[in-house]
Design an enzyme around this catalytic site. Structure first.
Site, short mmCIF file in Angstrom:
data_model
loop_
_atom_site.label_atom_id
_atom_site.label_comp_id
_atom_site.label_asym_id
_atom_site.label_seq_id
_atom_site.Cartn_x
_atom_site.Cartn_y
_atom_site.Cartn_z
N GLU A 1 45.96 5.03 -19.16
CA GLU A 1 46.43 3.87 -19.99
C GLU A 1 46.77 3.17 -18.95
OE1 GLU A 1 45.17 4.11 -23.30
OE2 GLU A 1 44.77 5.92 -22.86
N CYS B 1 52.36 -3.19 -22.83
CA CYS B 1 50.58 -3.66 -22.38
C CYS B 1 49.61 -3.95 -22.93
CB CYS B 1 50.61 -1.73 -22.29
SG CYS B 1 49.87 -0.69 -23.55
#
Length: 459
Positions: free
Chosen positions: A212, A246
């Protein structure tokens, strides 16, 4: 922790997993419920820790970390019995008589490496999925969020023995020692540079990996967008956690005709949400450390700032900042920002915007503000990205009903809910062949009749 100590933990976890104790669904439910109860008990401690590490308010800590973690736990507890069942699938006629099914099986000993920006959510949510799937786990939280790591270690050690779940704290030396070990699965959340290193080490043992990562997530705004509402939602998503998210909109790519209107609306929203003096707002967070603070300072071109730019090095705060007249040659466009700086770029046509997005590495997220349904479909059809929103930002990750993950350089694999369970599960394909009959077609000696039967079965 030394490499020898880490090896000892892994040996204990391997032996524990081999006992089969993690497999019964009742055991998994019991462990997840213990974790949920402990998180609730330690909520005040987590709030204080998140405030110390990242300056997060109590509201933001619950909304973006603790609450989402509890939601994943609740979802998993509700659905785990269904997830762990075998799934019967059709059996080809050529294999008659038999029963075919998919059997979920845990990988075994997994490693979860988490980042500092959402230290509770991005540590505990993959752990929830891993335990629901029946694995043991070694958890490595980030050294950059030490207060939160201490509380999470206390929670985990309160709930589990280290032969089941172990926490390894520390920095690069511990990371390296962990990556030198043989795990059955690695789950990493963080930056691309370390992600590549994780993948290289995993290749040594052919270990499956979930990455991720991140990237420069665009926010496209066309001329049909409801500008005031778009500005409000963009400001929320961009400056949450001081931009250290993010999936935060990394930059705006808007129709040239509405740039000034959108810029003014964003400036108004910053003042509305954070006040005239954001550095004094007690609910506005801080940059994680001095190194990151100085890096962000280097990305701000004061000649292009239309609002913000102020900072306080003592408390590691940078005001919500907007820059316009930005080009791809500017420093701020050369890397993922991961901070409270929002560059505004423009396009002449939607085709130009799509080409711009597609000429760069696939981002983790994409956001499109538009009232034009045809334009929405066009962007979704032609842009490649991990996930995103139409007419909002970041909220697509706040659900256990949809997988969250990247594509290309922004990551591989996805989790949350069923996708999270699947990410930590190997599905075995099983054929249970009956013994009360046996079709002779597949056996030698072959003849014309058998060939005819094969063609009837297999076509």
């Amino acid at each position: 922790m030394t490499e020898a100590e880490i090896q000892n933990i892994l040996e204990k976890q391997h032996k524990f997993f081999q006992t089969g104790q993690t497999l019964p669904v009742a055991y998994r439910i019991e462990q997840l419920q213990k974790l949920k109860d402990s998180i609730i008990r330690h909520e005040p401690d987590l709030n204080l820790a998140l405030k110390a590490d990242l300056g997060k308010s109590e509201t933001e800590s619950y909304m973006c970390e603790i609450g989402l973690t509890l939601s994943e736990l609740s979802w998993m507890l509700k659905h785990i019995k269904k997830l762990t069942k075998e799934t019967v699938v059709p059996t080809p006629l050529a294999q008659f008589a038999a029963k075919s099914f998919r059997s979920p099986s845990p990988y075994g000993n997994v490693l979860i490496m988490s980042p500092w920006n959402y230290p509770v959510l991005l540590t505990l949510e993959p752990l929830i999925d891993a335990l629901a799937a029946g694995n043991t786990a070694v958890v490595k939280p980030s050294a950059y969020a030490p207060s939160t790591s201490r509380v999470m270690q206390e929670i985990i050690e309160e709930c589990f023995s280290d032969e089941y779940v172990a926490v390894v704290t520390g920095g690069r030396a511990e990371n390296q020692a962990l990556l030198n070990q043989r795990f059955d699965k690695i789950f990493f959340t963080g930056g691309k540079t370390v992600g590549r290193e994780v993948l290289r080490h995993a290749a040594e043992y052919l270990t499956p990996v979930t990455l991720e990562l991140g990237g420069k997530s665009p926010c496209i705004v066309d001329s049909t967008a409801k500008i005031p509402l778009a500005a409000r939602r963009i400001v929320f998503g961009k400056y949450l956690n001081c931009g250290q998210t993010c999936v935060a909109p990394d930059y705006i790519l808007c129709d040239k005709a509405i740039r000034d209107q959108l810029t003014d609306a964003i400036k108004s929203e910053i003042r509305r949400q954070f006040g005239k003096h954001p550095l004094e707002n007690p609910n506005y967070g801080k940059i994680i450390n001095r190194k990151h603070f100085q890096r962000l300072q280097g990305l701000i071109d004061s000649s292009k700032v239309v609002i913000g730019g102020q900072s306080d090095a003592k408390i590691l705060r940078i005001a919500p900042t907007v820059m316009k007249n930005v080009t791809w040659e500017d420093a701020v466009m050369g890397e993922e920002i991961f901070g409270p700086i929002l560059p505004i770029l423009t396009y002449e046509s939607l085709d130009d915007a799509i080409q711009t997005v597609e000429s760069h590495p696939h981002p983790l997220a994409l956001y499109f503000f538009s009232e034009d349904k045809a334009a929405q479909k066009k962007v979704l059809d032609h842009c490649h990205f991990g996930g995103g929103c139409i007419n909002d930002t970041i909220i697509h990750l706040a659900t256990s009903a949809m997988p969250f993950g990247g594509i290309g350089e922004s990551g591989m694999g996805g989790y949350h809910g069923k996708a999270g369970f699947d990410e930590f599960t190997h599905y075995r394909s099983i054929v249970d062949k009956k013994t009360w009959m046996d079709l002779p077609v597949r056996y030698q000696r072959y003849n014309k009749f058998k060939r005819k039967m094969l063609r009837m079965f297999l076509k």
